[in-house]
Design an enzyme around this catalytic site. Structure first.
Site, PDB file in Angstrom:
ATOM      1  N   PHE A 141       0.763  -0.957   0.175  1.00 49.86           N
ATOM      2  CA  PHE A 141      -0.596  -0.432  -0.037  1.00 49.86           C
ATOM      3  C   PHE A 141       0.245   1.153  -0.327  1.00 49.86           C
ATOM      4  O   PHE A 141       1.284   1.450   1.130  1.00 49.86           O
ATOM      5  CB  PHE A 141      -1.383   0.075   1.228  1.00 49.86           C
ATOM      6  CG  PHE A 141      -2.102   1.629   0.835  1.00 49.86           C
ATOM      7  CD1 PHE A 141      -3.253   1.355   0.373  1.00 49.86           C
ATOM      8  CD2 PHE A 141      -1.767   2.220   1.525  1.00 49.86           C
ATOM      9  CE1 PHE A 141      -3.957   1.844   0.291  1.00 49.86           C
ATOM     10  CE2 PHE A 141      -2.083   3.907   1.526  1.00 49.86           C
ATOM     11  CZ  PHE A 141      -3.434   3.831   1.000  1.00 49.86           C
ATOM     12  N   ASP A 226       9.473   3.267   1.494  1.00 50.73           N
ATOM     13  CA  ASP A 226       8.178   4.105   2.591  1.00 50.73           C
ATOM     14  C   ASP A 226       7.979   3.265   3.363  1.00 50.73           C
ATOM     15  O   ASP A 226       7.488   2.980   4.128  1.00 50.73           O
ATOM     16  CB  ASP A 226       6.991   2.949   1.563  1.00 50.73           C
ATOM     17  CG  ASP A 226       5.480   4.253   2.013  1.00 50.73           C
ATOM     18  OD1 ASP A 226       5.795   5.082   2.887  1.00 50.73           O
ATOM     19  OD2 ASP A 226       4.287   4.001   1.048  1.00 50.73           O
ATOM     20  N   LYS A 255       1.957  10.554   7.515  1.00 46.87           N
ATOM     21  CA  LYS A 255       1.554  10.424   8.441  1.00 46.87           C
ATOM     22  C   LYS A 255       2.058  11.768   9.874  1.00 46.87           C
ATOM     23  O   LYS A 255       2.136  12.638  10.213  1.00 46.87           O
ATOM     24  CB  LYS A 255       1.076   9.381   8.671  1.00 46.87           C
ATOM     25  CG  LYS A 255       0.641   8.606   7.503  1.00 46.87           C
ATOM     26  CD  LYS A 255       0.342   7.102   7.741  1.00 46.87           C
ATOM     27  CE  LYS A 255      -0.895   7.183   7.008  1.00 46.87           C
ATOM     28  NZ  LYS A 255      -1.248   5.533   6.021  1.00 46.87           N
TER      29      LYS A 255
HETATM   30  C1  LIG Z   1      -0.553   6.000   4.538  1.00 47.97           C
HETATM   31  C2  LIG Z   1       0.269   5.004   3.724  1.00 47.97           C
HETATM   32  C3  LIG Z   1       0.459   6.193   1.946  1.00 47.97           C
HETATM   33  C4  LIG Z   1      -0.388   6.988   1.425  1.00 47.97           C
HETATM   34  O1  LIG Z   1      -0.409   8.150   2.817  1.00 47.97           O
HETATM   35  P1  LIG Z   1      -1.621   9.521   2.362  1.00 47.97           P
HETATM   36  O2  LIG Z   1      -1.463  10.331   3.159  1.00 47.97           O
HETATM   37  O3  LIG Z   1      -2.565   9.178   2.816  1.00 47.97           O
HETATM   38  O4  LIG Z   1      -1.642   9.322   1.482  1.00 47.97           O
HETATM   39  C5  LIG Z   1       0.974   5.515   1.723  1.00 47.97           C
HETATM   40  N1  LIG Z   1       2.072   4.457   2.335  1.00 47.97           N
HETATM   41  C6  LIG Z   1       1.549   3.902   3.439  1.00 47.97           C
HETATM   42  C7  LIG Z   1       2.554   3.245   3.726  1.00 47.97           C
HETATM   43  C8  LIG Z   1       1.139   4.382   4.051  1.00 47.97           C
HETATM   44  O5  LIG Z   1       1.067   3.906   5.255  1.00 47.97           O
END
Ligand SMILES: *Cc1c(COP(=O)(O)O)cnc(C)c1O
Length: 400
Positions: A141, A226, A255
């Site tokens: 994700f 990520d 985040k």
């Molecule tokens: C939440 C998340 C994203 C996307 O972040 P948004 O602020 O919702 O665009 C990307 N990668 C990971 C691993 C995430 O948990």
């Protein structure tokens, strides 16, 4: 004041149905707790997908934002502002890299990482024009843009959104042989989450990241991590990559970078790579705005000064042990690292949703992911006795 029912009805009538929320309305919060309009109190065990690691309304972050709010909020990057440089300096110090490119949402940080990697490979590695390939992992994700969903294998996230962006390949997560086998002359990077969050807190074997790092070095491809969900203390270290003493080439964060107060994200790397980004080649109106920078800088200070990663490590071990002790007949696996925990239920339990709703009724907010898994990720400021209370509630909710 609107009742919960009225809030839910308004959303249902006027809002696109791109979410299926647990039926609870939150109208205020503090620390690890949130309240509904009727005054019922809940322990937040999702933390807005780990954006609220510092706890809701952290007083120091609020103070920094409030002061900035009355001074300067947005300049655009047509001009300098007095907050961006000092924020980026702090972010680079905390992460151990040279430079960062500020954006707003996580998905934008991922897009930025992809752009940096592609440009770098065309300019410095002489990959043939438009041929660059990035390897990604199954069940990943990374966000919701059209390019990012092009390398998702979640049918819900991709259905009907084609044509998809080319240039991405998939391999199984936690499989270094598949990584090595999939590399060819056009491969420029491996993009991966160190622990797959949305997939259900999937923790790879010990040594996985270290081996991934070696393979990327051997084949001269970039490792893009990520850490948008795993970063800033969630897994018991400031960054999850620290568990294996490696460093990525490009680090993506978002985040909790602002303590969940406003959207702040970044792609972070070293100078020799960031140098490929030139004036006009990328940008964002709100990226690097002074309000976001004030939140981000103070959130980084709070994270380290309050030792939130250490708290996450200690409380995570304690909570994980406690959950395992509940030993419900419907638990298939309980796993976690720091306060990043998942309970995977047996198929015969009939789906996690009924249990997240039962937890909600008893005052714990958690969200199911991928049908059978419940993720538990309370704010890192949660207290031990609050976790004890949560354990006693969970003992009632999950059958023996
Ligand atoms: C939440 C998340 C994203 C996307 O972040 P948004 O602020 O919702 O665009 C990307 N990668 C990971 C691993 C995430 O948990």
């Amino acid at each position: 004041m609107l009742t919960s029912k009225e809030c839910m009805n308004l959303e249902a009538q006027y809002g696109a149905k791109n979410y299926k929320p647990i039926p609870v309305v939150i109208n205020k919060a503090e620390g690890a707790w949130v309240w509904d309009p009727e005054g019922k109190k809940y322990l937040d065990c999702l933390s807005a997908y780990s954006a609220v690691n510092h706890g809701h309304l952290h007083p120091r972050i609020l103070k920094a934002v409030e002061e900035q709010l009355h001074t300067l909020t947005l300049t655009s990057r047509a001009f300098y502002n007095d907050r961006l440089g000092r924020f980026l300096k702090r972010l680079c110090e905390v992460s151990g890299f040279d430079m960062a490119l500020p954006m707003n949402t996580g998905a934008e940080a991922v897009e930025t990482g992809i752009k940096i990697a592609r440009r770098y490979s065309y300019e410095k590695k002489k990959i043939e024009k438009n041929k660059a390939e990035i390897i990604t992992a199954y069940q990943n994700f990374h966000g919701r843009t059209t390019t990012i969903v092009s390398f998702s294998n979640d049918e819900n996230a991709t259905h009907g959104y084609g044509p998809y962006t080319p240039g991405f390949k998939h391999i199984p997560f936690n499989d270094t042989e598949a990584l090595e086998a999939s590399i060819n002359e056009n491969t420029i990077a491996f993009l991966v989450e160190p622990i797959q969050g949305e997939a259900g807190v999937i923790i790879p074997d010990e040594g996985y990241l270290k081996k991934v790092r070696q393979i990327c070095d051997k084949h001269d491809i970039l490792l893009i991590l990520d850490e948008i969900q795993t970063g800033f203390g969630r897994t018991g270290k400031t960054f999850c990559f620290e568990h294996e003493n490696i460093k990525p080439d490009i680090l993506l964060v978002g985040k909790a970078l602002s303590g969940g107060v406003i959207p702040v994200s970044a792609a972070i790397t070293n100078k020799n790579i960031m140098d490929v980004i030139t004036p006009g080649s990328h940008g964002s109106t709100f990226g690097g705005n002074p309000l976001a920078c004030a939140a981000g800088e103070e959130a980084l200070n709070v994270l380290l000064e309050e030792k939130l990663p250490e708290r996450s490590h200690e409380l995570g071990e304690y909570f994980l042990k406690g959950i395992r002790k509940i030993d419900s007949s419907i638990f298939k696996e309980v796993r976690g690292k720091g306060l990043f925990i998942a309970i995977e239920l047996t198929e015969s339990a009939g789906g996690a949703r009924q249990y997240t709703e039962a937890l909600k009724d008893k005052g714990i907010l958690a969200k199911e992911t991928h049908v059978h898994t419940i993720r538990l990720a309370p704010p890192l400021v949660v207290e031990k006795d609050e976790l004890d209370w949560a354990l006693s509630v969970m003992k009632d909710v999950f059958p023996q």
